[in-house]
Motif scaffolding. Structure first.
Motif, PDB file in Angstrom:
ATOM      1  N   UNK A 199     -47.166  10.907   0.064  1.00  0.00           N
ATOM      2  CA  UNK A 199     -46.226  10.164  -0.605  1.00  0.00           C
ATOM      3  C   UNK A 199     -46.289  10.143  -2.109  1.00  0.00           C
ATOM      4  N   UNK A 200     -47.481  10.249  -2.805  1.00  0.00           N
ATOM      5  CA  UNK A 200     -47.539  10.308  -3.895  1.00  0.00           C
ATOM      6  C   UNK A 200     -46.790  11.228  -4.869  1.00  0.00           C
ATOM      7  N   UNK A 201     -46.823  12.544  -4.131  1.00  0.00           N
ATOM      8  CA  UNK A 201     -46.093  13.638  -4.643  1.00  0.00           C
ATOM      9  C   UNK A 201     -44.552  13.526  -4.274  1.00  0.00           C
ATOM     10  N   UNK A 202     -44.254  13.029  -3.242  1.00  0.00           N
ATOM     11  CA  UNK A 202     -42.904  12.882  -2.798  1.00  0.00           C
ATOM     12  C   UNK A 202     -42.321  11.585  -3.710  1.00  0.00           C
ATOM     13  N   UNK A 203     -43.188  10.736  -4.287  1.00  0.00           N
ATOM     14  CA  UNK A 203     -42.515   9.835  -5.232  1.00  0.00           C
ATOM     15  C   UNK A 203     -42.118  10.452  -6.538  1.00  0.00           C
ATOM     16  N   UNK A 204     -42.878  11.530  -6.881  1.00  0.00           N
ATOM     17  CA  UNK A 204     -42.608  11.979  -8.114  1.00  0.00           C
ATOM     18  C   UNK A 204     -41.379  12.944  -7.777  1.00  0.00           C
ATOM     19  N   UNK A 261     -37.654  10.195   2.939  1.00  0.00           N
ATOM     20  CA  UNK A 261     -37.065   9.111   3.508  1.00  0.00           C
ATOM     21  C   UNK A 261     -38.080   7.823   3.789  1.00  0.00           C
ATOM     22  N   UNK A 262     -39.112   8.394   4.057  1.00  0.00           N
ATOM     23  CA  UNK A 262     -40.116   7.235   4.331  1.00  0.00           C
ATOM     24  C   UNK A 262     -41.060   6.593   3.364  1.00  0.00           C
ATOM     25  N   UNK A 263     -40.853   6.885   2.147  1.00  0.00           N
ATOM     26  CA  UNK A 263     -41.621   6.508   0.962  1.00  0.00           C
ATOM     27  C   UNK A 263     -40.746   5.242   0.381  1.00  0.00           C
ATOM     28  N   UNK A 268     -53.136   0.953   1.140  1.00  0.00           N
ATOM     29  CA  UNK A 268     -51.922   1.228   0.696  1.00  0.00           C
ATOM     30  C   UNK A 268     -51.099   2.297   1.200  1.00  0.00           C
ATOM     31  N   UNK A 269     -51.491   2.595   2.440  1.00  0.00           N
ATOM     32  CA  UNK A 269     -50.900   3.461   3.379  1.00  0.00           C
ATOM     33  C   UNK A 269     -50.123   2.725   4.519  1.00  0.00           C
ATOM     34  N   UNK A 270     -50.216   1.383   4.642  1.00  0.00           N
ATOM     35  CA  UNK A 270     -49.483   0.818   5.552  1.00  0.00           C
ATOM     36  C   UNK A 270     -48.080   0.898   5.921  1.00  0.00           C
ATOM     37  N   UNK A 271     -47.511   1.289   4.568  1.00  0.00           N
ATOM     38  CA  UNK A 271     -46.101   1.820   4.872  1.00  0.00           C
ATOM     39  C   UNK A 271     -45.734   2.900   5.660  1.00  0.00           C
ATOM     40  N   UNK A 323     -45.014   0.666  -2.381  1.00  0.00           N
ATOM     41  CA  UNK A 323     -45.293  -0.236  -3.543  1.00  0.00           C
ATOM     42  C   UNK A 323     -46.165   0.070  -4.383  1.00  0.00           C
ATOM     43  N   UNK A 324     -47.251   0.803  -4.148  1.00  0.00           N
ATOM     44  CA  UNK A 324     -48.291   1.143  -5.166  1.00  0.00           C
ATOM     45  C   UNK A 324     -49.247   1.885  -4.451  1.00  0.00           C
ATOM     46  N   UNK A 325     -50.286   2.509  -5.240  1.00  0.00           N
ATOM     47  CA  UNK A 325     -51.393   3.290  -4.757  1.00  0.00           C
ATOM     48  C   UNK A 325     -52.724   2.971  -5.624  1.00  0.00           C
ATOM     49  N   UNK A 326     -53.425   2.692  -4.991  1.00  0.00           N
ATOM     50  CA  UNK A 326     -54.878   2.571  -5.680  1.00  0.00           C
ATOM     51  C   UNK A 326     -55.770   3.823  -5.371  1.00  0.00           C
ATOM     52  N   UNK A 327     -56.096   4.803  -6.121  1.00  0.00           N
ATOM     53  CA  UNK A 327     -56.761   6.019  -6.207  1.00  0.00           C
ATOM     54  C   UNK A 327     -58.318   5.666  -5.728  1.00  0.00           C
TER      55      UNK A 327
END
Length: 333
Positions: free
Chosen positions: A228-233, A251-253, A271-274, A257-261
């Motif tokens: 999802x990090x890459x998809x958001x980009x 579609x799934x992202x 951070x992956x409950x979505x 809402x955010x991401x803690x590395x």
């Protein structure tokens, strides 16, 4: 079809080496690690140990990037390992996600990545290359070989992989998206005058062997967040409905809402409950041995040459052994 094992370089490094040895005994031919030097231990040091304690395993990062180290350092490190252990490395490379962002820098541009691919390969194989306007060559390299495989999702990155890389790394195992992206890479290779069949196609995804799908999904849900990090980009660059990126990927992202590395690539990442179950099922390989074999045969029919198992879950040894006992023989016989 070849098989690889992908690990994070968490301490102790001896555990990473031990799992790679176990993988080789079970028929895996590649050993990959993450490369994010703030989050995990330095992988190239550990590669030397893995190579010393295995006989044939090929090792490399999944993936490095052009910004963490200077290009001549990256090339020299690979070339040194190859001189010591006999051309048993591969350079997986991308723009840089966690490695760059955790250090407070943006991922590299595609232009910089494309230039780095050629320079790193040339230097590691003993040829002269331009590094920032300076002509450099590693004079001690003899008969060096370094395949460079590029990780990509978006249309421009897929095109570059086809034009410049020796292989393509796709970090998800959805057959629909695999077919779409492999076609894009091979078309780009053909348009560039290259033999599209000369590119190695590597699909990498978590694999969890067992009958408890609920538990397997929870152990692998982190992967949908990482992708999802890459998809958001991609969505930020191309828009949600551009037609340039399949909606089956984007579609799934919407609920992201955010991401803690600090939880990157780990089971239980909050951070992956979505990430819905459907995405986990599509992107990963879950279930009994028969389900893995069925999906891998479908991927092989799409032209996939290697499947690399992400083993960031609570059944790493069991997955390695199950692949060695039943799955790898079914795909290599």
């Amino acid at each position: 079809m070849d098989f690889g094992l992908v690990l994070q370089t968490d301490p102790p490094a001896s555990a990473v080496v031990g799992l790679m040895r176990r993988a080789e005994r079970n028929g895996f031919r590649y050993g990959w690690t993450f490369d994010s030097t703030v989050l995990w231990q330095e992988p190239f040091v550990i590669y030397s140990r893995i190579l010393e304690h295995t006989e044939h395993l090929v090792v490399g990062p999944m993936v490095t990037n052009p910004g963490t180290r200077t290009w001549e350092v990256t090339a020299s490190t690979f070339a040194t390992l190859n001189e010591m252990y006999g051309n048993r490395t591969v350079c997986g490379i991308g723009r840089g996600d966690s490695a760059m962002r955790v250090a407070g820098r943006k991922p590299n541009t595609l232009a910089r990545l494309g230039e780095a691919i050629g320079v790193i390969r040339d230097l590691a194989e003993g040829r002269e290359a331009d590094v920032g306007g300076q002509r450099l060559r590693l004079p001690w390299v003899r008969d060096g070989r370094l395949p460079v495989w590029m990780a990509a999702y978006g249309p421009k990155a897929l095109e570059m992989a086809g034009q410049k890389a020796d292989g393509f790394i796709l970090q998800l195992a959805d057959p629909f998206l695999t077919e779409w992206m492999v076609k894009a890479v091979r078309t780009a290779a053909s348009d560039a005058g290259r033999d599209p069949d000369s590119l190695t196609i590597c699909v990498a995804a978590p694999a969890y062997v067992g009958d408890n799908l609920t538990h397997a999904r929870d152990q692998c849900r982190w992967f949908g967040g990482m992708v999802g990090n890459h998809v958001a980009d991609l969505v930020a660059r191309y828009g949600e409905h551009s037609g340039l990126v399949p909606e089956a990927l984007t579609e799934y992202i919407k609920q992201r809402q955010g991401y803690d590395y600090s939880h990157h690539g780990r089971a239980g990442n909050p951070d992956t409950a979505f990430v819905p179950d459907e995405i986990v099922d599509r992107f990963c390989l879950l279930g009994p041995v028969e389900a893995h074999i069925e999906k891998l045969k479908a991927l092989r029919a799409l032209g996939v040459d290697q499947f690399a198992v992400y083993a960031m879950h609570d059944a790493r040894e069991e997955a390695i052994d199950a692949y060695g006992a039943e799955i790898i023989p079914a795909l290599t016989s």
